[in-house]
Design a protein around this motif. Structure first.
Motif, short mmCIF file in Angstrom:
data_model
loop_
_atom_site.label_atom_id
_atom_site.label_comp_id
_atom_site.label_asym_id
_atom_site.label_seq_id
_atom_site.Cartn_x
_atom_site.Cartn_y
_atom_site.Cartn_z
N LYS A 174 0.80 -1.06 0.32
CA LYS A 174 -0.02 -0.13 -0.19
C LYS A 174 0.66 1.29 0.01
N SER A 175 0.64 2.59 -0.09
CA SER A 175 0.89 3.81 -0.42
C SER A 175 1.81 3.57 0.79
N VAL A 176 3.20 4.24 0.27
CA VAL A 176 4.26 4.73 1.24
C VAL A 176 3.86 6.48 2.09
N ASN A 177 3.96 6.18 4.01
CA ASN A 177 3.76 7.33 4.13
C ASN A 177 5.05 8.10 4.11
N LYS A 212 -0.19 -1.80 13.61
CA LYS A 212 -1.45 -0.61 13.40
C LYS A 212 -0.48 0.19 12.30
N THR A 213 -0.82 1.27 11.62
CA THR A 213 -0.21 1.98 10.44
C THR A 213 0.90 3.57 11.36
N PRO A 214 1.78 3.23 10.60
CA PRO A 214 2.58 3.97 11.01
C PRO A 214 2.68 5.43 9.86
N HIS A 215 2.58 6.22 10.41
CA HIS A 215 2.96 7.50 10.40
C HIS A 215 3.67 8.65 9.56
N ASN A 259 1.64 12.09 13.71
CA ASN A 259 2.17 13.31 12.59
C ASN A 259 3.48 13.88 12.48
N THR A 260 3.75 14.29 13.69
CA THR A 260 5.26 14.67 13.27
C THR A 260 5.81 14.26 14.73
N ILE A 261 7.71 13.62 14.23
CA ILE A 261 9.07 13.62 15.10
C ILE A 261 9.70 14.49 15.11
N THR A 262 10.42 15.03 15.91
CA THR A 262 11.62 15.78 15.33
C THR A 262 12.69 15.76 16.38
N PHE A 263 14.10 15.39 16.23
CA PHE A 263 14.67 15.10 17.29
C PHE A 263 15.07 16.56 17.37
#
Length: 461
Positions: free
Chosen positions: A217-220, A258-261, A304-308
């Protein structure tokens, strides 16, 4: 319809005769059938012979599908087949339930779906030459260019791109994410909703070098490790896969059902990565063992977002719950929680090169900025407006010198703002479809890549 007299035995489909059976006889019959199910099948009533189609009347005449059932003698059958209670082998006690069969794979024992979509991972080199005259692959940073791709970046100033340089076409559906090769930027990785990942040459022939297939399926999202030798992909097929960039081999795959975003490899610990999931959790995996090593579970909506930030000792996450949370890496309790009534969900993020700020694409058609130091407060002086993002999640990117901030737009534009003054510098009509992916080249002065909803990548200078 006329009603039927109570106790008359008549039912809508015919006549039902009332009968009585003792408890012991019923139990004996029930146990016998449980002990030998095949015997119960053999007790079906037999039909008369269909007869000969050539005989119309008399003995042996053709009956076909109208053949009757042979007469039974229930009294004899019950005496022969169901003996005393002691002779019957009891398989199930009364009210006992047969155990469920074991799941075929322990890996999917905890998931709530039947996984029949696992596809073998394949990769194909489609470039003109895999090795140069010295036997080096495309992973080698080219030295024959008039731009320095290795070493310190020095004080190179960035400028707004003006014209289209090249168009890359391979994907058949929307571009979801693009990534330049870390530090040098001589390769470009693109992910698409057509389930494919592609690696492109940024210099020389600017051709498609390698394709990676393995998601259904679609690559996020995609993310390189700091050296660029491996990259991680996340997809709606609920898998995260670690690939070897050069050979295209799938090194490992991870799933929680589960789906990873969003996925982000820790730059300070390249063997660990974080995944923001649809079930509100942030999962931390070790790519060497394949194990889940930590779980951050405080958000109330899909992540939705992860920022180091802070030299990768901390990270900031946003979610559909319209909040922002800051975490110490490895500690599953947030150190900061921000949720104001005026906040919207923030769908994409980009760290500022100075390390002091993070820019977020907010769903109310603006880019907001938060400090990434101890306080994690919103910088109210910095807000970038003038583009339209509602209904989509266009990427946000900051130039390597920190002077410009750029974003896609649902009207097909790429928008550029001045970081200090927050004024829009320029808008480029990059496509007829919404522009979803934007990235600045890490070394060039004014090169930007865009990807749109139609699957077209465009390189601007």
């Amino acid at each position: 319809m006329a009603g039927y007299a109570k106790g008359s035995g008549r039912v809508p489909t015919g006549y039902a005769a009332e009968t009585f059976i003792s408890e012991s006889t019923f139990r004996a019959a029930h146990r016998a059938i449980a002990a030998n199910p095949s015997a119960s099948n053999s007790k079906k009533r037999k039909r008369e012979a269909k007869g000969d189609a050539g005989i119309v009347d008399g003995p042996g005449a053709y009956k076909g599908p109208w053949a009757r059932y042979e007469e039974e003698r229930p009294d004899a059958a019950s005496d022969e087949e169901f003996g005393d209670d002691e002779e019957v082998e009891i398989v199930y006690e009364e009210d006992e339930i047969a155990p469920n069969p074991e799941p075929s794979s322990k890996k999917f024992a905890g998931t709530n779906y039947h996984d029949d979509s696992i596809e073998t991972e394949t990769s194909e080199f489609v470039g003109s030459a895999e090795y140069d005259y010295q036997g080096r692959t495309y992973m080698h940073v080219p030295n024959d260019l008039d731009i320095k791709l290795t070493g310190d970046r020095d004080d190179v100033k960035n400028f707004i791109p003006k014209k289209l340089v090249h168009t890359y076409k391979y994907h058949t559906k929307s571009i979801t994410q693009t990534r330049f090769f870390p530090d040098s930027g001589h390769l470009l990785l693109s992910a698409s909703a057509d389930t494919k990942i592609a690696l492109w040459d940024v210099y020389h022939q600017r051709e498609l070098l390698r394709t990676y297939s393995g998601h259904t399926k679609s690559v996020n999202d995609i993310d390189f490790n700091p050296s660029g030798t491996q990259f991680l992909s996340a997809s709606y097929d609920r898998y995260m896969k670690l690939w070897d960039t050069e050979t295209g081999k799938c090194i490992n795959k991870f799933t929680s059902g589960k789906t990873p975003h969003v996925v982000r490899i820790n730059p300070s610990s390249p063997h660990e990565f974080l995944a923001g999931m649809a079930d509100k959790k942030i999962l931390q995996y070790d790519t060497r063992s394949g194990e889940l090593v930590q779980e951050y579970d405080h958000h109330l909506g899909p992540v939705n977002t992860i920022t180091f930030c802070d030299e990768n000792r901390r990270f900031v996450t946003t979610s559909d719950d319209k909040s922002l949370r800051a975490w110490e890496y490895g500690i599953p309790v947030p150190i900061k929680f921000i949720a104001e009534p005026y906040m919207y969900s923030m769908v994409r993020s980009a760290p500022h090169p100075s390390g002091k700020y993070i820019a977020f694409q907010s769903s109310d058609n603006q880019i907001t900025v938060y400090s990434s130091t101890d306080r994690f407060r919103q910088n109210r002086k910095k807000g970038y407006r003038g583009h339209n993002v509602s209904g989509y999640a266009p990427d946000v990117a900051i130039s390597p010198d920190g002077q410009f901030i750029s974003s896609g737009d649902s009207g097909g534009y790429v928008c550029f703002w001045d970081w200090k003054t927050c004024k829009m510098w320029h808008k480029i009509q990059a496509s007829d479809a919404p522009v979803l992916a934007v990235q600045w080249h890490p070394r060039e002065t004014s090169k930007v890549i865009t990807g749109d909803l139609n699957g077209v990548l465009k390189y601007w200078d």
